[in-house]
Design a protein around this motif. Structure first.
Motif, PDB file in Angstrom:
ATOM      1  N   ALA A  75       1.048  -1.158  -0.041  1.00 55.75           N
ATOM      2  CA  ALA A  75      -0.097  -0.032   0.076  1.00 55.75           C
ATOM      3  C   ALA A  75       1.068   1.292   0.030  1.00 55.75           C
ATOM      4  O   ALA A  75       0.422   2.419  -0.841  1.00 55.75           O
ATOM      5  N   ILE A  76       2.023   1.425   0.727  1.00 57.88           N
ATOM      6  CA  ILE A  76       2.853   2.481   0.739  1.00 57.88           C
ATOM      7  C   ILE A  76       3.443   2.584  -0.546  1.00 57.88           C
ATOM      8  O   ILE A  76       3.644   3.753  -1.322  1.00 57.88           O
ATOM      9  N   ILE A  77       3.776   1.626  -1.234  1.00 51.82           N
ATOM     10  CA  ILE A  77       4.357   1.946  -2.702  1.00 51.82           C
ATOM     11  C   ILE A  77       3.376   2.202  -3.706  1.00 51.82           C
ATOM     12  O   ILE A  77       3.484   3.052  -4.652  1.00 51.82           O
ATOM     13  N   ARG A  78       2.000   1.660  -3.507  1.00 52.03           N
ATOM     14  CA  ARG A  78       1.090   1.963  -4.775  1.00 52.03           C
ATOM     15  C   ARG A  78       0.497   3.562  -4.272  1.00 52.03           C
ATOM     16  O   ARG A  78       0.451   4.291  -5.131  1.00 52.03           O
ATOM     17  N   GLY A  79       0.338   3.784  -3.055  1.00 48.30           N
ATOM     18  CA  GLY A  79      -0.039   5.162  -2.501  1.00 48.30           C
ATOM     19  C   GLY A  79       0.827   6.241  -3.028  1.00 48.30           C
ATOM     20  O   GLY A  79       0.553   7.051  -3.413  1.00 48.30           O
ATOM     21  N   TRP A  80       2.283   6.053  -2.503  1.00 47.12           N
ATOM     22  CA  TRP A  80       3.054   7.374  -3.019  1.00 47.12           C
ATOM     23  C   TRP A  80       3.557   7.239  -4.220  1.00 47.12           C
ATOM     24  O   TRP A  80       3.772   8.342  -4.679  1.00 47.12           O
ATOM     25  N   SER A  81       3.466   6.087  -5.081  1.00 47.54           N
ATOM     26  CA  SER A  81       3.571   6.303  -6.401  1.00 47.54           C
ATOM     27  C   SER A  81       2.635   7.264  -7.013  1.00 47.54           C
ATOM     28  O   SER A  81       2.698   7.903  -7.866  1.00 47.54           O
ATOM     29  N   ARG A  82       1.209   7.037  -6.706  1.00 49.15           N
ATOM     30  CA  ARG A  82       0.126   7.923  -7.218  1.00 49.15           C
ATOM     31  C   ARG A  82       0.302   9.213  -6.747  1.00 49.15           C
ATOM     32  O   ARG A  82       0.286  10.203  -7.530  1.00 49.15           O
ATOM     33  N   ILE A  83       0.869   9.508  -5.476  1.00 51.65           N
ATOM     34  CA  ILE A  83       0.918  10.892  -4.984  1.00 51.65           C
ATOM     35  C   ILE A  83       2.067  11.551  -5.870  1.00 51.65           C
ATOM     36  O   ILE A  83       1.844  12.805  -6.287  1.00 51.65           O
ATOM     37  N   TYR A  84       3.261  11.141  -6.034  1.00 56.75           N
ATOM     38  CA  TYR A  84       4.394  11.623  -7.088  1.00 56.75           C
ATOM     39  C   TYR A  84       3.903  11.739  -8.500  1.00 56.75           C
ATOM     40  O   TYR A  84       4.184  12.849  -9.150  1.00 56.75           O
ATOM     41  N   TYR A  85       3.164  10.770  -8.801  1.00 58.82           N
ATOM     42  CA  TYR A  85       2.626  11.030 -10.295  1.00 58.82           C
ATOM     43  C   TYR A  85       1.525  12.151 -10.300  1.00 58.82           C
ATOM     44  O   TYR A  85       1.990  13.235 -11.313  1.00 58.82           O
ATOM     45  N   SER A  86       0.676  12.361  -9.472  1.00 57.74           N
ATOM     46  CA  SER A  86      -0.365  13.299  -9.574  1.00 57.74           C
ATOM     47  C   SER A  86      -0.093  14.780  -9.143  1.00 57.74           C
ATOM     48  O   SER A  86      -0.796  15.870  -9.492  1.00 57.74           O
ATOM     49  N   ALA A  87       1.089  14.973  -8.114  1.00 62.25           N
ATOM     50  CA  ALA A  87       1.441  16.405  -7.698  1.00 62.25           C
ATOM     51  C   ALA A  87       1.700  17.251  -8.621  1.00 62.25           C
ATOM     52  O   ALA A  87       1.545  18.473  -8.605  1.00 62.25           O
ATOM     53  N   ARG A  88       2.146  16.549 -10.140  1.00 63.92           N
ATOM     54  CA  ARG A  88       2.472  17.901 -10.904  1.00 63.92           C
ATOM     55  C   ARG A  88       1.840  17.397 -12.065  1.00 63.92           C
ATOM     56  O   ARG A  88       2.449  17.500 -13.106  1.00 63.92           O
ATOM     57  N   VAL A  89       0.419  17.014 -11.980  1.00 65.64           N
ATOM     58  CA  VAL A  89      -0.275  16.567 -13.397  1.00 65.64           C
ATOM     59  C   VAL A  89       0.267  15.692 -14.090  1.00 65.64           C
ATOM     60  O   VAL A  89       0.114  15.926 -15.256  1.00 65.64           O
ATOM     61  N   GLY A  90       1.098  14.754 -13.697  1.00 66.41           N
ATOM     62  CA  GLY A  90       1.471  13.733 -14.670  1.00 66.41           C
ATOM     63  C   GLY A  90       2.886  14.069 -15.215  1.00 66.41           C
ATOM     64  O   GLY A  90       3.351  13.493 -16.033  1.00 66.41           O
ATOM     65  N   SER A  91       3.372  15.483 -14.956  1.00 67.79           N
ATOM     66  CA  SER A  91       4.758  15.695 -15.437  1.00 67.79           C
ATOM     67  C   SER A  91       5.819  14.907 -14.808  1.00 67.79           C
ATOM     68  O   SER A  91       5.922  14.662 -13.726  1.00 67.79           O
ATOM     69  N   PRO A  92       6.677  14.461 -15.732  1.00 70.58           N
ATOM     70  CA  PRO A  92       7.727  13.588 -15.071  1.00 70.58           C
ATOM     71  C   PRO A  92       9.109  14.255 -14.509  1.00 70.58           C
ATOM     72  O   PRO A  92       9.797  13.639 -13.892  1.00 70.58           O
TER      73      PRO A  92
END
Length: 413
Positions: free
Chosen positions: A274-291
């Protein structure tokens, strides 16, 4: 270029990327923390008559854990508040627990969302929109279902917000950890996010490009919320809290973020998966999907963190196999001296980050493990930026977040 000079230049480069980079980072941490200490005591009291506040708590499949969150919200010592809890399509006893608590406390109203959100909406944003669209309270406090509030949390944040004329005040709660992986990874991920997204600059009104809010505890006044269009405007954002703060700041309003260890605690995830899935989503979405911010984080980990272990191996080898070509035959000792400074400084500062989150500084000694997991999480987030596929709370999303915020209203549920 002579081999000796090349090694000397490489050592200088490592000195810059290792110890000097961490010294600079430490200075930035100190300055940033000062900007985020907004809840200094004594906390100003709320002058009567107290503005009305509605505490809004969305939950999906939280089981019995939602009971503690609701109880802590209902136990606030603020004189003028009520609570709305939203059961968002739960398939466990979440809704039943909410109804049971509401039956014993008239301050609590429960909504049951039974249909999935409209296309282009995330489940959480749909639930929050549904809960607040017919309310008229002066202030809104959005609290995640895994947060436990101290009894004075609402009074304290309202007192500061009214005194300082903040339009939004968001707290970073104490990170509650019950397992080894929680203690090791969650504070590290949170600290990395705070640094990558420069959240302390939220509290600088002159820097309009940076704004942050934490949906675990987000207090906003009604007029400001209406001015940005509320959750309807950020309907497709997975980090709607950050987007709300950005919208406020872009309109000249005053969002603020503060450390809140004394006012709230959160247990974000209970398992490593859950930690891996949740934080991956947070990093992805915090910049609107910008890498690019994710790439910057990966670069820092590789060049400024894990370089210490490569340098340690090289310095050990050069100590065993000395030559007179570099640094007068003392290249090995020079490498090991710089590595020692790097590791001591890095471990000390990482320990401080753990302490600030409410966890033990000793976790910093496990950085090779925690840092490796953080690297993996960032790589997963980078993959999301490419595929645009995210799964959250049992719902799969494959749409691309719109660059322009705003849009249609979802159907009533």
């Amino acid at each position: 270029m002579p081999p000796g000079r090349a090694e000397t230049l490489l050592l200088v480069a490592y000195l810059v990327m290792g110890p000097l980079a961490w010294a600079t980072y430490g200075l930035m941490l100190s300055l940033g923390r000062r900007k985020m200490l907004l809840m200094r005591r004594p906390i100003p009291e709320v002058v009567a008559p107290a503005p009305s506040v509605v505490i809004v708590i969305p939950a999906k499949d939280e089981g019995e854990r939602i009971r503690a969150c609701l109880t802590s919200a209902l136990n606030q010592d603020y004189p003028n508040f009520r609570v709305i809890a939203i059961d968002d399509r739960s398939v466990d006893q979440t809704g039943a627990v909410m109804d049971e608590v509401a039956a014993a406390n008239p301050r609590l109203h429960v909504l049951h969302v039974t249909r999935p959100p409209a296309v282009g909406w995330t489940g959480k944003n749909n639930a929050l929109f549904t809960a607040v669209r017919d309310t008229s309270d002066d202030w809104l406090l959005f609290v995640d279902s895994d947060v436990i509030l101290e009894p004075h949390a609402l009074s304290a944040t309202m007192g500061v917000s009214l005194r300082k004329k903040f339009d939004l005040l968001s707290l970073l709660p104490r990170l509650e950890s019950h397992t080894f992986w929680e203690r090791l990874v969650v504070p590290l991920c949170g600290s990395a996010a705070s640094s990558l997204y420069l959240i302390a600059l939220t509290n600088n009104s002159q820097v309009t490009a940076n704004a942050f809010a934490n949906g675990q505890f987000l207090l906003i006044n009604r007029e400001s919320y209406k001015a940005i269009g509320g959750h309807e405007t950020v309907r497709d954002r997975f980090c709607e809290d950050v987007e709300i703060a950005r919208l406020l700041k872009s309109r000249g309003l005053r969002p603020r973020v503060s450390w809140g260890n004394e006012y709230a605690a959160v247990r974000m995830y209970s398992s490593l998966g859950a930690i891996i899935r949740g934080w991956s989503r947070i990093y992805y979405s915090a910049r609107v999907g910008s890498p690019w911010t994710i790439v910057a984080g990966l670069s820092f980990l590789l060049l400024c963190c894990f370089s210490a272990y490569a340098a340690l191996a090289w310095g050990t080898y050069r100590t065993w196999r000395p030559t007179s070509l570099a640094l007068g035959g003392h290249a090995g000792l020079a490498w090991l001296a710089v590595v020692a400074v790097h590791l001591v400084l890095m471990t000390w500062l990482v320990g401080i980050l753990y302490k600030w989150s409410g966890n033990s500084r000793r976790n910093a000694f496990w950085f090779p493990v925690g840092g490796s997991l953080l690297t993996y999480i960032l790589l997963r987030a980078l993959k999301m930026c490419i595929t645009k596929k995210v799964e959250w709370r049992g719902t799969a999303y494959s749409h691309t977040m719109a660059q322009q915020l705003g849009g249609a209203t979802p159907p009533r549920t």
